[in-house]
Structures are given as structure tokens and as C-alpha cells.
Design a protein around this motif. Sequence first.
Motif, PDB file in Angstrom:
ATOM      1  N   ASN A  48       0.814  -1.219   0.000  1.00  0.00           N
ATOM      2  CA  ASN A  48       0.000   0.000   0.000  1.00  0.00           C
ATOM      3  C   ASN A  48       0.845   1.266   0.000  1.00  0.00           C
ATOM      4  OD1 ASN A  48      -3.064  -0.457   0.221  1.00  0.00           O
ATOM      5  ND2 ASN A  48      -2.247  -2.003   1.597  1.00  0.00           N
ATOM      6  N   SER A 155      -6.772  -1.366   1.093  1.00  0.00           N
ATOM      7  CA  SER A 155      -6.418   0.046   0.923  1.00  0.00           C
ATOM      8  C   SER A 155      -7.428   1.008   1.530  1.00  0.00           C
ATOM      9  CB  SER A 155      -6.241   0.374  -0.573  1.00  0.00           C
ATOM     10  OG  SER A 155      -5.243  -0.437  -1.155  1.00  0.00           O
ATOM     11  N   PHE A 222      -4.493   3.872   5.749  1.00  0.00           N
ATOM     12  CA  PHE A 222      -5.135   2.814   4.981  1.00  0.00           C
ATOM     13  C   PHE A 222      -6.123   2.061   5.880  1.00  0.00           C
ATOM     14  CE2 PHE A 222      -0.882   3.577   3.409  1.00  0.00           C
ATOM     15  CZ  PHE A 222      -1.100   3.803   2.057  1.00  0.00           C
TER      16      PHE A 222
END
Length: 380
Positions: A48, A155, A222
Amino acid sequence: MINFIATTTFGLEAIVKREAQNLGFSNISVEDGIVNFTGEIKDIPKANIWFRSADRILMVMAKFKATTFEELFQGVKGVNWADFLPKDANFIISGKSLKSTLSSVPACQKITEKAIVEKLKLTYKDIDYFSKSGNLYKIQVALLKDNVTITLDTSGTGLHKRGYRENQLAAPLKETLASALIDLSYYKKDRILIDPTCGSGTIPIEAAMIAKNIAPGLTRNFASENWDFIDKSYWKEARKDAYSKIDVDCRPEIYASDIDEKAIQIAKGNAKIAGVDDCIRFEVKPLNKLDIQNIKYGICVCNPPYAERIGVLEEVEQLYKDMGKIFNSNKTFSTYILTSHEGFEKLYGKKCSKKRKLFNGNVKVEFYQFFGERPPKNKI
């Protein structure tokens, strides 16, 4: 090892595949709009934080074939959901179905949720009703030709949301697409890069972040940061590692200009938030006043206005003519231009070396690539 999917804009799969390779992931394969790879739980933060051109990182929970709702139910129930979802998990189900017997997306979503609840009850025996009052878990049931893929979105907000673009103009370019365009331009930090229609500054900012090796997701949050099954130390270590890899001494030569003074002010503010304001020279300047005669082996990457989105057709076409006059006058310059105008090459006055079909949002565009003379190896 866990299977992951990096979703991406159609046409950018090869770039995301290369990013996955550079990040050290294995078993990498490509399909339309997605890149598959394998990793471990501890790799979720790294993926991420570091992917520049991917849209989301999905964790594959199950893959199976289903032509009946019972097969779908049993396939979903086969996942040990309590290993991932706590009692109060706020799990929501999205879905899509293409060329599959189970064509009703709402029905597939309902069956998927029912299967998850039934499986969770086997572990959380004291609960009859799941409040969904806790952290968010986005689960997707996707059917393609009767093949089912169940994924968990690690995410949350899309990866293009770097966090630096607090202000923007109309028709902004996604940060992930901007990064991909720079990758396609073969930009290196020792070469001069310009964007003469910079708007809110996305392309030059992404170029500066690439030059300084700043991880695109370093300063944002995230969804999976709040999940119990991912050790908090993984996030801490991933960010610590990313900070250590920033090239603090790098001062790339990047020039960004626009005819709109408001755009330049917004771009300057965004660059400051991104921490690269010392790498970009912003200027209010019409494109036809651009002078590149003394720049050797420079690169232009830009996303000029399209008449379909913003601007008047005659003005846009004149802009393209001006671009051709300026950039065609320097044989060492390489120019990369994103536009949806089908007559662009004729207006530009030159046939491109290569072009690639892409999507800017929902707009079909071409990325026109005009290769200049290659610089000597010792000049790169």
C-alpha cells in the motif's frame, strides 16, 4: 503465502507488474485491469505504501467456481472469516458479475453476507446479531464466467489519494495515472523534466517524488491499519524503511508552468504538502512562450486540455500547434502528451514514435510518445 491483487487502469498493467517485481513480490501474473502477486501478511503495508500506479491492493480470500447460489454460499463459508473479522467488524459487501450464470449482483451480495455471518457464528457463539460498529472491512464478490473471486480491500480509499492534493482544478489527472505516464517517459532524475500545462501540479509533483524515491503512500492512512490480524509493528517498520530510502540530497530539475495564475498557486501549495516544493520551479507562462532551445535531452510530460472536457476547441487546437512548433525544434527533446483529440498528430505536425491507449477517468485517451535523440550513457 497469500494471493493479492493490485487493481489498475486498463493499459497500465505492465507498469504495475514492473512495480510488483521491483518490490520483490513473486508469482506475478497479469490480467485485464489487475496484477496478481503473492506475499505475506507483513507485506500489506509495503504494498500500500509503495505502489505508485495501482489503484487498490486486494487480499484474495477465496477462488472457486459457482453456478448456483448454494455453491456460492458454501464457497464463501469455506473461508475462516473469524481469523480476519472481529465481532464488531463493519463488513460491507460489493459485487460484480460478468458472463456468469449468477447474474444478479444484489442476490450474490446477499448470499455472500449470509455465508460470512453463518461462518462467524461458529466462532462467536455468544452473538446472534453483528452490530457492525467497528472498523471497516470492504469485501467484494466478483464473478467472471462462473469463476468467483472473494477479496478484502486492504487500501480503503484509493491509492491515488496521496494526501498532498488538498486543492485542484477541473478535470484533474489521477496521481496514479500521472506516475504511470512518467514511468512510460523513461524519466531519470538527472534529466530535465517540464510540464507546460501543469494545472494543479500532479505530474511534476509525482516526478519529484519518483526522483527523490518518496513512497507515494508514506503520509496517508489505509483501512487495514486498523485491522487486528495485521501487527501494528508491520506498519511502523514499513514506514521507517520508506523514510530511510528517501534520497534527501536529490535536487531534480523540474519546471512546471501554466497560463492560469490560480493553478500555479494551487500547484505550489500541493508541492509543499508533498515535500517537494524545493524540486520544482513553478511559473505563470503561456505555452507559446516556452523556450527549450538550450535544454539538452529534456523530457516533457503533460496532460493539456481536451476540448471534450475543458476549453474551447479552437483554443485547444492552437495549443497543440504551438506545442509542435516548440518541441519539434529540438531534436534531443522527448515529448509525451496525453489527449483524447483524434487529430492531435496532424495539429502537432509530426507522427508519434509510439502511442498507448489509456483511460483518464471515463475518457478514452491516447498517450502520444515522441522520442528525441538518446542522451549519451554518461549523461543519464
